[in-house]
Design a protein around this motif. Structure first.
Motif, PDB file in Angstrom:
ATOM      1  N   ALA A  39     -14.802 -43.388  17.618  1.00 61.31           N
ATOM      2  CA  ALA A  39     -14.540 -44.775  17.261  1.00 61.31           C
ATOM      3  C   ALA A  39     -13.491 -44.850  16.161  1.00 61.31           C
ATOM      4  N   SER A  40     -12.652 -45.861  16.224  1.00 61.29           N
ATOM      5  CA  SER A  40     -11.616 -46.041  15.220  1.00 61.29           C
ATOM      6  C   SER A  40     -11.536 -47.516  14.859  1.00 61.29           C
ATOM      7  N   TYR A  41     -11.184 -47.787  13.614  1.00 57.55           N
ATOM      8  CA  TYR A  41     -11.034 -49.180  13.213  1.00 57.55           C
ATOM      9  C   TYR A  41      -9.576 -49.632  13.280  1.00 57.55           C
ATOM     10  N   VAL A  42      -8.695 -48.775  13.795  1.00 57.30           N
ATOM     11  CA  VAL A  42      -7.296 -49.150  14.016  1.00 57.30           C
ATOM     12  C   VAL A  42      -7.026 -49.096  15.517  1.00 57.30           C
ATOM     13  N   THR A  43      -6.462 -50.155  16.069  1.00 58.14           N
ATOM     14  CA  THR A  43      -6.173 -50.214  17.493  1.00 58.14           C
ATOM     15  C   THR A  43      -4.730 -50.670  17.699  1.00 58.14           C
ATOM     16  N   SER A  44      -4.270 -50.526  18.933  1.00 58.32           N
ATOM     17  CA  SER A  44      -2.916 -51.001  19.276  1.00 58.32           C
ATOM     18  C   SER A  44      -2.955 -52.366  19.945  1.00 58.32           C
ATOM     19  N   LYS A  45      -4.162 -52.921  20.099  1.00 58.39           N
ATOM     20  CA  LYS A  45      -4.301 -54.242  20.710  1.00 58.39           C
ATOM     21  C   LYS A  45      -5.019 -55.176  19.746  1.00 58.39           C
ATOM     22  N   LYS A  46      -4.519 -56.383  19.663  1.00 60.86           N
ATOM     23  CA  LYS A  46      -5.074 -57.364  18.734  1.00 60.86           C
ATOM     24  C   LYS A  46      -6.455 -57.801  19.194  1.00 60.86           C
ATOM     25  N   GLN A  47      -7.370 -57.833  18.229  1.00 57.52           N
ATOM     26  CA  GLN A  47      -8.725 -58.284  18.490  1.00 57.52           C
ATOM     27  C   GLN A  47      -9.029 -59.476  17.595  1.00 57.52           C
ATOM     28  N   ASP A 169      -7.167 -42.201   4.920  1.00 54.95           N
ATOM     29  CA  ASP A 169      -8.078 -42.553   6.002  1.00 54.95           C
ATOM     30  C   ASP A 169      -7.394 -43.487   6.995  1.00 54.95           C
ATOM     31  N   LEU A 170      -6.685 -44.465   6.459  1.00 53.13           N
ATOM     32  CA  LEU A 170      -5.952 -45.382   7.324  1.00 53.13           C
ATOM     33  C   LEU A 170      -4.888 -44.630   8.118  1.00 53.13           C
ATOM     34  N   SER A 171      -4.209 -43.689   7.474  1.00 59.19           N
ATOM     35  CA  SER A 171      -3.178 -42.912   8.176  1.00 59.19           C
ATOM     36  C   SER A 171      -3.775 -42.153   9.352  1.00 59.19           C
ATOM     37  N   LYS A 172      -4.916 -41.516   9.134  1.00 62.14           N
ATOM     38  CA  LYS A 172      -5.526 -40.748  10.218  1.00 62.14           C
ATOM     39  C   LYS A 172      -5.983 -41.664  11.344  1.00 62.14           C
ATOM     40  N   GLU A 173      -6.518 -42.831  10.975  1.00 65.84           N
ATOM     41  CA  GLU A 173      -6.932 -43.781  12.012  1.00 65.84           C
ATOM     42  C   GLU A 173      -5.740 -44.294  12.817  1.00 65.84           C
ATOM     43  N   MET A 174      -4.574 -44.320  12.202  1.00 66.09           N
ATOM     44  CA  MET A 174      -3.369 -44.738  12.926  1.00 66.09           C
ATOM     45  C   MET A 174      -2.893 -43.657  13.887  1.00 66.09           C
ATOM     46  N   GLY A 175      -3.390 -42.427  13.713  1.00 65.38           N
ATOM     47  CA  GLY A 175      -2.995 -41.344  14.605  1.00 65.38           C
ATOM     48  C   GLY A 175      -2.186 -40.245  13.946  1.00 65.38           C
ATOM     49  N   VAL A 176      -2.060 -40.282  12.605  1.00 60.99           N
ATOM     50  CA  VAL A 176      -1.318 -39.235  11.906  1.00 60.99           C
ATOM     51  C   VAL A 176      -2.285 -38.105  11.569  1.00 60.99           C
ATOM     52  N   SER A 177      -2.059 -36.952  12.146  1.00 60.59           N
ATOM     53  CA  SER A 177      -2.937 -35.815  11.879  1.00 60.59           C
ATOM     54  C   SER A 177      -2.704 -35.284  10.466  1.00 60.59           C
ATOM     55  N   PRO A 178      -3.777 -34.888   9.762  1.00 56.40           N
ATOM     56  CA  PRO A 178      -3.573 -34.210   8.481  1.00 56.40           C
ATOM     57  C   PRO A 178      -2.706 -32.963   8.616  1.00 56.40           C
ATOM     58  N   TRP A 179      -2.620 -32.432   9.836  1.00 55.24           N
ATOM     59  CA  TRP A 179      -1.871 -31.199  10.088  1.00 55.24           C
ATOM     60  C   TRP A 179      -0.463 -31.481  10.596  1.00 55.24           C
ATOM     61  N   TYR A 180       0.051 -32.705  10.364  1.00 52.56           N
ATOM     62  CA  TYR A 180       1.372 -33.052  10.904  1.00 52.56           C
ATOM     63  C   TYR A 180       2.451 -32.114  10.378  1.00 52.56           C
ATOM     64  N   TRP A 181       2.304 -31.658   9.125  1.00 50.20           N
ATOM     65  CA  TRP A 181       3.322 -30.753   8.556  1.00 50.20           C
ATOM     66  C   TRP A 181       2.918 -29.298   8.745  1.00 50.20           C
ATOM     67  N   TRP A 182       1.665 -28.968   8.438  1.00 51.21           N
ATOM     68  CA  TRP A 182       1.238 -27.571   8.441  1.00 51.21           C
ATOM     69  C   TRP A 182       1.051 -27.005   9.847  1.00 51.21           C
ATOM     70  N   ALA A 183       0.953 -27.843  10.853  1.00 47.39           N
ATOM     71  CA  ALA A 183       0.832 -27.333  12.216  1.00 47.39           C
ATOM     72  C   ALA A 183       1.759 -28.057  13.177  1.00 47.39           C
ATOM     73  N   LEU A 193       0.009 -52.082  15.537  1.00 48.50           N
ATOM     74  CA  LEU A 193      -1.167 -51.538  14.852  1.00 48.50           C
ATOM     75  C   LEU A 193      -1.995 -52.690  14.289  1.00 48.50           C
ATOM     76  N   TYR A 194      -3.284 -52.705  14.614  1.00 39.70           N
ATOM     77  CA  TYR A 194      -4.190 -53.726  14.121  1.00 39.70           C
ATOM     78  C   TYR A 194      -5.420 -53.051  13.511  1.00 39.70           C
ATOM     79  N   VAL A 195      -5.879 -53.586  12.390  1.00 39.55           N
ATOM     80  CA  VAL A 195      -7.060 -53.070  11.711  1.00 39.55           C
ATOM     81  C   VAL A 195      -8.215 -54.018  11.977  1.00 39.55           C
ATOM     82  N   SER A 196      -9.309 -53.478  12.487  1.00 44.59           N
ATOM     83  CA  SER A 196     -10.470 -54.307  12.827  1.00 44.59           C
ATOM     84  C   SER A 196     -11.029 -54.981  11.583  1.00 44.59           C
ATOM     85  N   ALA A 197     -11.507 -56.194  11.769  1.00 41.30           N
ATOM     86  CA  ALA A 197     -12.176 -56.893  10.674  1.00 41.30           C
ATOM     87  C   ALA A 197     -13.451 -56.149  10.310  1.00 41.30           C
TER      88      ALA A 197
END
Length: 875
Positions: A39-47, A169-183, A193-197
């Motif tokens: 489950a994620s609180y960030v989506t690509s569709k408006k709710q 946390d918001l970055s990871k929910e958007m799809g940015v892996s913590p390993w974006y640089w190291w891997a 990008l929409y953040v759920s209420a």
């Protein structure tokens, strides 16, 4: 785990915040909460009621207060960059004027951000469960937070790291892996990008200090960092600081062999503190002084009996340099170079050393010593001092340790008075020492990490969790798990470890292949943990039983699956996939086939078989291929990771690594050698002379009181394992009758003597009692109590321990007599907690030896109805 607390929309209470015009505001990024269910609180569709972070090429502006922590403002810039990674749109980031706009992002720390504090006073931001806590954040959509703003996504933290974690946390929910640089994990792009209420938080971490130790860093990390950054310096460390924070860690022991964190680069400690990293030094580096600093500046012997004044001044310099930066200060003393203290050392001397060190801490900080976090590591012989009565002040954290092989040596005694400083654990994914170094690749299955760290947590170890990760790469998956589990051990159960691995794979490579990749990662670590690659040789597995062929086939099947996925992935994913998945499959499948081929060569040479030289040539080609695989890794991502696979791993003759990889010896026959007749192909003795059952395939589990049998899925060398929970329950001193036990229905063809072999995880005698025990019986005989630890101590030179860790198993046997052939019930009885059973074998004689034991040829007679009636609890 992510907690979603849905609350009603807050009533707007507009209030003009004129003072904010004078304070400056900036925004932050956020790191995603871990959610096993995906489950994620960030989506690509408006709710309904969702907050628009970015849509139609326009991103919500970011605001934070200029008076906030520098680390928060820096992380806000990372959020700005992360939004661009996802959407190709860069939001504005403002720190010098009041927020305006239809929808804005407001970031700040309670007590440091006038903006956030005003929202709290106006009762527009609910910080219950946040204010005054350790490293807590809340993300909440607030309606009409101030004049000129319709809606705000507020990221507020209880302290510096709380806010930073909210950003990442918001970055990871958007799809940015913590390993974006190291891997080199690519970021999936989104059109919006929409953040759920609602109210999004992870609560307070259950373990206070959660970190990694960079160690044994030559030749890989040292060679890489020298080429890329000019050394192990702040240019390299800033990437490490960011990674730790994105993974919700907060603690670092820096590289220390030939390196000195604060002395090599004065910016190292400055930037660590700015980022928000709590620094420490390893178990043998007192008062923030790196080991190599004594080589550089020390005078006289590293001996407190003969050279106390010089050592005191040396340590005093370390504390003065620390200043007010966050550190957990190591106290105590080992011999120079992480060696045991001299024979003449005694408890009184060591207690005096700690007392004198605390005086230095108080003098240099200008406050009582107990106000500076400290830890004393009970590492190797230091634990013996503790067991013999040495004590340190109650505010000092006792850092307990594993045996360097992932098996915890000691835990607090249940019922003891709690310590103000609490307890910690120093754990290992990498090690230099006996019976053999293991530094090359990941050999740490998550189920075993879960089991041992669950044990620690249940025994009250929650102040420090620190793990030796070697060069950092290629330990990406176990590092993620260790830090995620440390945040809240209650949120990942034993039967959720596979789901964690799958979700981690999805985080790096998307949902399409996540299940398959997760299974490959789990099996690779499982296979590699059977015996560390550095300990492999041609004699590891049995040729006679077909075991060697089976092991190689398993690796090659895994490799084929990994390569098939590689062909289906987008080109942008392939660097990350090679680093995280394909390379270890290639390398380990090849290495096992190399040793298997050498074994075949030796066997063929015994009778001068015609294929002897062909097998020798194949082995040499596989050895050359090993070097090519490492070379390919070093060239990945345009050479970004050059030298990271320079670690030698073939040709060990004792515990220390060889200077270069050395081809295993093979036999080449002279031309014209006449072959002898080919002997018949060996095979297992007929089924029926033994019964082999995986522990999880019981017929029924008998629980009693609070004690329940529970599966540990995928823990072990061949299948899963079984143990009892809770791990803190008192021993069952007299097993029998209806006391907790497992039953296995078996059929044997004849009466007479049998041997029961129990394959058990190499858990240590962590209670420091008589040893962990279980009992075994057949049918109605009196249970025989067996001690796992008879003759075993976790020290180099102790053969039972060296064998247990090298083979990753404790094998115990008992003798029984059957009065008749046919069906019997084998019973495995609980005596002590934390005994982990992997396999049972009942042998009537003639069973050929093998490394893993015979493959399962019975299932305990379990039926679906028995499974339903006697299902194990889940932990």
């Amino acid at each position: 785990m992510m907690v979603l607390l849905r609350i009603g929309r807050l009533l707007p209470r507009p209030r003009f915040l004129s003072f904010l015009l004078m304070t400056g505001l900036t925004v932050g990024a956020s790191q995603a909460a871990w959610a096993i269910d995906g489950a994620s609180y960030v989506t690509s569709k408006k709710q309904k009621a969702s907050f628009t972070l970015e849509a139609a090429g326009k991103a919500a502006p970011l605001y934070a207060s200029a008076s906030d922590w520098p680390g928060v403002l820096r992380a806000a810039k990372d959020l700005q960059a992360d939004i661009n990674r996802v959407t190709s749109v860069t939001p504005t980031l403002t720190t010098d004027k009041a927020p305006t706009g239809k929808e804005v992002v407001l970031i700040g720390t309670i007590g440091k951000s006038p903006l956030i504090d005003q929202l709290v006073r106006d009762k527009k931001l609910d910080v219950s469960g946040v204010a005054g806590k350790w490293e807590v954040f809340v993300e909440q959509v607030v309606e009409k937070p101030m004049p000129g703003v319709d809606r705000a996504l507020v990221i507020a933290g209880s302290d510096k790291r709380g806010t930073i974690y909210g950003i990442y946390d918001l970055s990871k929910e958007m799809g940015v892996s913590p390993w974006y640089w190291w891997a080199d994990v690519p970021t999936p792009t989104q059109k919006a990008l929409y953040v759920s209420a609602g109210r999004h938080t992870q609560g307070e971490p259950k373990v206070k200090y959660r970190g990694i130790f960079i160690n044994d860093e030559a030749p890989a990390l040292s060679g890489w960092s020298k080429e890329k950054f000019g050394g192990v310096n702040s240019k390299m460390y800033v990437h490490m600081f960011e990674l730790i924070l994105r993974l919700k860690g907060n603690y670092l022991w820096p590289a220390m062999w030939g390196n000195a964190f604060s002395d090599d680069d004065p910016q190292n400690p400055v930037l660590a503190d700015e980022y928000g990293i709590v620094m420490g030094t390893s178990h043998h580096e007192p008062l923030t002084r790196a080991h190599d600093e004594w080589r550089r500046y020390g005078k006289g012997p590293w001996n407190y009996q003969t050279n106390p004044e010089v050592l005191q001044e040396f340590w005093r310099g370390g504390m003065k340099r620390m200043g007010i930066r966050e550190n957990v200060v190591t106290v105590g003393m080992r011999g120079d170079g992480d060696e045991p203290m001299s024979e003449g050392s005694n408890i009184a001397l060591l207690e005096k050393i700690v007392a004198d060190q605390r005086k230095i801490i108080a003098e240099t900080t200008g406050k009582p010593a107990e106000q500076t976090p400290q830890m004393w590591a009970l590492y190797k012989e230091v634990q013996d001092y503790y067991d013999k009565g040495m004590r340190v002040p109650d505010d000092v954290t006792l850092l307990l340790c594993d045996d360097n092989w992932g098996n915890i040596r000691k835990l607090p005694k249940l019922g003891d008075k709690p310590r103000k400083g609490g307890y910690g654990i120093y754990y290992h994914f990498d090690y230099v020492g006996g019976p053999r170094n293991y530094k090359w690749l990941n050999t740490n299955p998550l189920p075993r990490i879960w089991e041992q760290m669950h044990l620690a947590y249940e025994y009250g170890v929650n102040q420090i969790w620190i793990v030796n990760v070697g060069d950092l790469k290629p330990m990406e998956l176990p590092i993620s798990f260790f830090l995620d589990y440390a945040w809240n051990p209650d949120k990942i159960k034993a039967d959720q470890v596979a789901a964690y691995t799958r979700q981690w794979a999805a985080q790096q490579f998307g949902e399409k292949h996540a299940t398959e990749i997760g299974d490959i990662l789990a099996k690779y670590a499982k296979y590699n943990a059977r015996r560390k690659p550095e300990l492999l040789d041609a004699n590891t597995y049995s040729l006679a039983t077909g075991e060697w062929a089976t092991v190689v086939a398993e690796y090659n099947q895994l490799l084929a699956r990994a390569e098939a996925i590689n062909q289906k992935l987008p080109a942008a994913d392939r660097d990350a996939y090679f680093e995280l998945v394909l390379h270890p499959m290639l390398a380990c499948a090849n290495l096992n086939e190399l040793y298997y081929t050498v074994a075949l060569n030796w066997e063929a040479a015994k009778t001068n078989q015609a294929n002897t030289n062909e097998l020798a040539a194949k082995a040499k080609a596989l050895f050359a291929k090993d070097a090519e695989i490492s070379k390919r890794y070093n060239a990945i991502a345009g050479g970004k990771w050059n030298h990271m696979m320079d670690q030698t791993h073939i040709g060990y003759t004792y515990w220390q690594q060889p200077e270069v990889d050395k081809m295993p010896q093979v036999v080449t026959l002279p031309a014209g050698t006449t072959p002898a007749p080919v002997p018949p192909t060996p095979s297992q003795p007929a089924t029926g002379s033994f019964v082999s059952i995986e522990a999880e395939h019981y017929t029924q589990a008998i629980n009693a009181g609070s004690v329940t049998w529970q599966r540990l899925p995928d823990l072990g060398r061949t299948a899963g394992a079984v143990t009892t929970f809770p791990v803190t329950a008192a021993p069952t001193e007299t097993p029998g009758g209806t006391s907790p036990h497992l039953e296995y229905r078996i059929t044997l063809p004849q009466a007479g003597p049998v041997t029961v072999q129990a394959y058990l995880a190499p858990t240590l005698n962590f209670t420091n009692g008589q040893g962990l025990r279980y009992a075994v019986s057949i049918d109605d005989e009196t249970p025989q109590i067996i001690n796992l630890h008879t003759g075993m101590t976790a020290d180099n030179g102790n053969r039972p321990w060296e064998k247990a860790v090298a083979e990753n198993i404790i094998l115990k046997t008992s003798q029984h007599t059957l009065s008749k052939p046919g069906e019997h019930v084998l019973k495995f009885w609980r005596v002590d907690p934390a005994v982990v059973l992997e396999k049972l074998v009942v042998d009537q004689g003639g069973l050929k030896p093998s490394y893993l034991g015979p493959p399962e040829n019975a299932t305990g007679g379990k039926s679906k109805s028995a499974e339903a009636k006697n299902s194990l609890g889940q932990r």
